[in-house]
Enzyme design. Structure first.
Site, short mmCIF file in Angstrom:
data_model
loop_
_atom_site.label_atom_id
_atom_site.label_comp_id
_atom_site.label_asym_id
_atom_site.label_seq_id
_atom_site.Cartn_x
_atom_site.Cartn_y
_atom_site.Cartn_z
N GLN A 143 41.34 -67.71 -75.57
CA GLN A 143 40.93 -68.15 -77.12
C GLN A 143 39.53 -68.73 -77.36
O GLN A 143 38.73 -68.16 -76.37
CB GLN A 143 41.97 -69.06 -77.72
CG GLN A 143 43.15 -68.57 -78.01
CD GLN A 143 44.17 -68.71 -76.92
OE1 GLN A 143 44.48 -69.66 -76.24
NE2 GLN A 143 44.79 -67.41 -76.49
N LYS A 186 42.33 -56.57 -88.10
CA LYS A 186 40.64 -56.66 -88.47
C LYS A 186 40.26 -57.84 -88.31
O LYS A 186 40.65 -58.77 -88.85
CB LYS A 186 40.73 -55.80 -89.81
CG LYS A 186 39.29 -55.35 -90.04
CD LYS A 186 39.31 -54.62 -91.13
CE LYS A 186 37.68 -54.19 -91.44
NZ LYS A 186 37.41 -53.70 -93.04
N ARG A 187 39.23 -58.07 -87.69
CA ARG A 187 38.66 -59.34 -87.41
C ARG A 187 37.62 -59.70 -88.61
O ARG A 187 36.90 -58.61 -88.93
CB ARG A 187 37.80 -59.51 -85.93
CG ARG A 187 38.91 -59.48 -84.87
CD ARG A 187 38.12 -59.70 -83.59
NE ARG A 187 39.01 -59.33 -82.47
CZ ARG A 187 38.59 -58.71 -81.36
NH1 ARG A 187 37.55 -58.07 -81.33
NH2 ARG A 187 39.35 -58.56 -80.33
N THR A 219 43.17 -57.42 -80.04
CA THR A 219 43.89 -56.66 -79.02
C THR A 219 45.26 -57.19 -78.89
O THR A 219 46.15 -56.13 -78.53
CB THR A 219 43.37 -56.93 -77.62
OG1 THR A 219 42.75 -58.39 -77.61
CG2 THR A 219 41.97 -56.47 -77.44
N ASP A 221 37.38 -63.87 -78.75
CA ASP A 221 37.05 -62.38 -78.87
C ASP A 221 35.72 -62.45 -78.57
O ASP A 221 34.95 -61.64 -79.25
CB ASP A 221 37.51 -61.88 -80.02
CG ASP A 221 39.04 -62.11 -80.43
OD1 ASP A 221 39.75 -62.02 -79.44
OD2 ASP A 221 39.22 -62.27 -81.48
N GLY A 277 44.39 -61.65 -75.26
CA GLY A 277 44.27 -60.35 -74.84
C GLY A 277 43.04 -60.28 -74.21
O GLY A 277 41.87 -60.24 -74.81
N HIS A 278 43.02 -59.86 -72.99
CA HIS A 278 41.72 -59.53 -72.17
C HIS A 278 41.94 -58.32 -71.55
O HIS A 278 42.84 -57.57 -70.98
CB HIS A 278 42.00 -60.57 -71.00
CG HIS A 278 41.63 -62.16 -71.39
ND1 HIS A 278 41.98 -63.03 -70.62
CD2 HIS A 278 41.20 -62.42 -72.63
CE1 HIS A 278 41.60 -64.24 -71.17
NE2 HIS A 278 41.51 -63.96 -72.52
N LYS A 310 35.11 -62.17 -73.12
CA LYS A 310 35.31 -62.97 -72.11
C LYS A 310 35.78 -61.89 -70.94
O LYS A 310 35.30 -62.26 -69.62
CB LYS A 310 36.44 -64.00 -72.24
CG LYS A 310 35.97 -65.28 -73.04
CD LYS A 310 36.93 -66.33 -73.26
CE LYS A 310 38.25 -66.02 -73.90
NZ LYS A 310 37.86 -65.87 -75.23
N LYS A 333 27.37 -58.88 -76.62
CA LYS A 333 27.31 -57.86 -77.88
C LYS A 333 25.98 -57.98 -78.42
O LYS A 333 26.29 -57.82 -79.77
CB LYS A 333 28.65 -58.04 -78.62
CG LYS A 333 30.05 -57.70 -78.13
CD LYS A 333 30.93 -58.04 -79.10
CE LYS A 333 31.65 -56.49 -79.09
NZ LYS A 333 33.09 -56.71 -79.72
#
Ligand code: IMP
Length: 431
Positions: A225, A305-306, A300, A13, A40-41, A16, A332
């Site tokens: 990943q 929640k991360r 995703t 996450d 999940g991209h 990418k 980010k």
């Protein structure tokens, strides 16, 4: 450079999707080499949002060959659904644009059932927090030499023999977990039905990639990943079941390591993790909540929640080393806007000693406390910055300090989900 590998350098996450999309425009072939539909991209192109799990990100760009390599574990039913959804969005997917390695092991429904049953049965401290998609059990069958592989779908007698071999192993396991035995006939019928949809895409990926490489085509290897989830070098056992580090790009498609020219590590300006396991710089306070909210940190695939925390330079230095990262894409940064003070973990204190890496022993990891360096934050917005001059001085200092600490230069700096909001220092594909 002809061939570029992209790997996540944290726990996944890292952002990418945007970087892979940007690079895939410059590539001729985009290949997945590990993982499965646990990835999940999300790609945003001309205001269209594409959500991909198993398909390489290149599929949404016309005129490219997308490849699923043997290092991947493939759920054929999920893939067929994913292809249908992406086609509904107007994307052309055909055997001319997508090739699946014949030696790719399949994920069967029994793998997902086993994955979820084990997680349910696990006690606190042993739960992994998997995506529940059968990734681990499918890789177990691969190394246990009882996988059904894509090529096996072509011959009914082989398929039956492979299914029987797999069930010899799975039925007793299921009994122990209180799951009913596998319905052999149903599984066989489902496999025979899906075979017709998968086989047109099957081919000798290793051969095609070697030929294309010799013909001067540019290959982008798309990792899923992150390196801290690597089965060997991650925070074992709280990891995924594949090798995630860059070396896997070679074995996961069948090219030699000498064909890899550049490794781009994707690194987020802070740290996140989904699922269980050690996370030395995790923040369980207001700062952690703020990172999660500002960074939209929800999984995703599972919507979970991360967990969020400060940037861990010691861990990223480690992953840059194990993947031989040439340059990083730093993402980010804008999520850190407005923090008065920022902390960076530079090592760990263990029994009065300072280590510059995280040891593998679980008991040591649990006793390691992060050693932080503090830096002043910035109040201005960095969102959408497209040149170094657009960045506040303290943001530039933060990035420069990260480069020093991880011993790796920034190649790209991403300042928003928009693909043009990127500061380019080095193009990984440039000769
Ligand atoms: P599995 O890959 O489903 O077996 O899950 C093992 C661990 O890897 C869990 O902690 C998952 O949350 C994590 N994981 C798997 N795929 C991803 C991903 O694409 N991004 C972030 N974490 C992932």
């Amino acid at each position: 450079m002809a061939n570029v590998v992209v790997v996540g350098a944290q726990w996944g996450d890292e952002g990418k999707g945007k970087i892979v999309d940007w690079l895939s425009e410059r590539a001729d072939i985009i290949a997945r080499f590990q993982g499965g539909h646990n990835a999940g991209h999300t790609l945003v192109i001309n205001n269209q949002v594409y959500k991909l799990n198993a398909l390489p990100s290149g599929v949404v760009r016309g005129g490219k060959l997308s490849v699923i390599g043997n290092g991947v574990v493939l759920d054929p039913w999920h893939l067929v659904n994913e292809i249908a959804k992406i086609r509904e969005q107007g994307v052309d997917i055909s055997p001319e644009t997508l090739m699946i390695a014949e030696n790719t092991p399949l994920i069967l429904p029994i793998h997902g059932e086993l994955d979820r049953a084990r997680e349910e049965a696990a006690s606190k401290g042993t739960k992994i927090g998997t995506t529940g998609r059968g990734i681990g059990p499918a890789y177990e069958d691969k190394v246990g030499r009882r996988s059904i592989r894509v090529a096996d779908l072509a011959d009914e007698a082989t398929l039956e023999a492979r299914v029987d071999r797999a069930l010899q192993h799975h039925d007793p396991l299921r009994k122990g977990l209180g799951i009913e035995p596998v319905d052999r006939e149903r599984l066989l019928n489902d496999l025979k039905a899906i075979a017709k949809e998968i086989l047109p895409y099957a081919g000798p990926v290793w051969k095609v990639l070697n030929e294309q490489r010799k013909a001067g085509k540019r290959i982008l290897f798309e990792g899923a990943q992150g390196a801290l989830l690597d089965i060997d070098f991650g925070t074992y056992p709280f990891v995924t079941s594949s090798n995630v580090i860059a070396g896997q790009a070679a074995t996961g498609v069948g090219i030699g390591p000498t064909s890899i020219d550049y490794v781009l590590g994707i690194v987020k300006a802070y740290t996140t993790r989904v699922g269980e396991g050690p996370f030395p710089t995790e923040l369980l306070d207001e700062d952690g909540n703020r990172l999660g909210t500002r960074g939209h940190e929800f999984g995703t695939v599972t919507g979970r929640k991360r967990r969020c925390g400060w940037f861990d330079a010691a861990l990223v230095r480690q992953t840059c080393a194990t993947s031989g990262v040439t340059g990083i894409a730093f993402t980010k940064l804008d999520v850190l806007d407005g923090f008065e003070t920022l902390k960076i973990c530079v090592g760990y204190e263990l029994d009065g000693e300072v280590l510059d890496y995280l040891p593998f022993a679980a008991e040591d990891q649990a006793r390691c406390t992060p050693v932080y360096e503090e830096m002043p934050g910035w109040s201005e917005s960095t969102e959408g910055a497209r040149s170094w001059n657009d960045l506040p001085a303290n943001a530039v200092k933060y990035v420069k300090r990260v480069e020093e600490l991880i011993d790796c230069p920034v190649a790209l700096l991403s300042t928003s989900p928009e693909r043009d909001d990127t500061i380019l220092v080095t193009d990984p594909f440039a000769d």
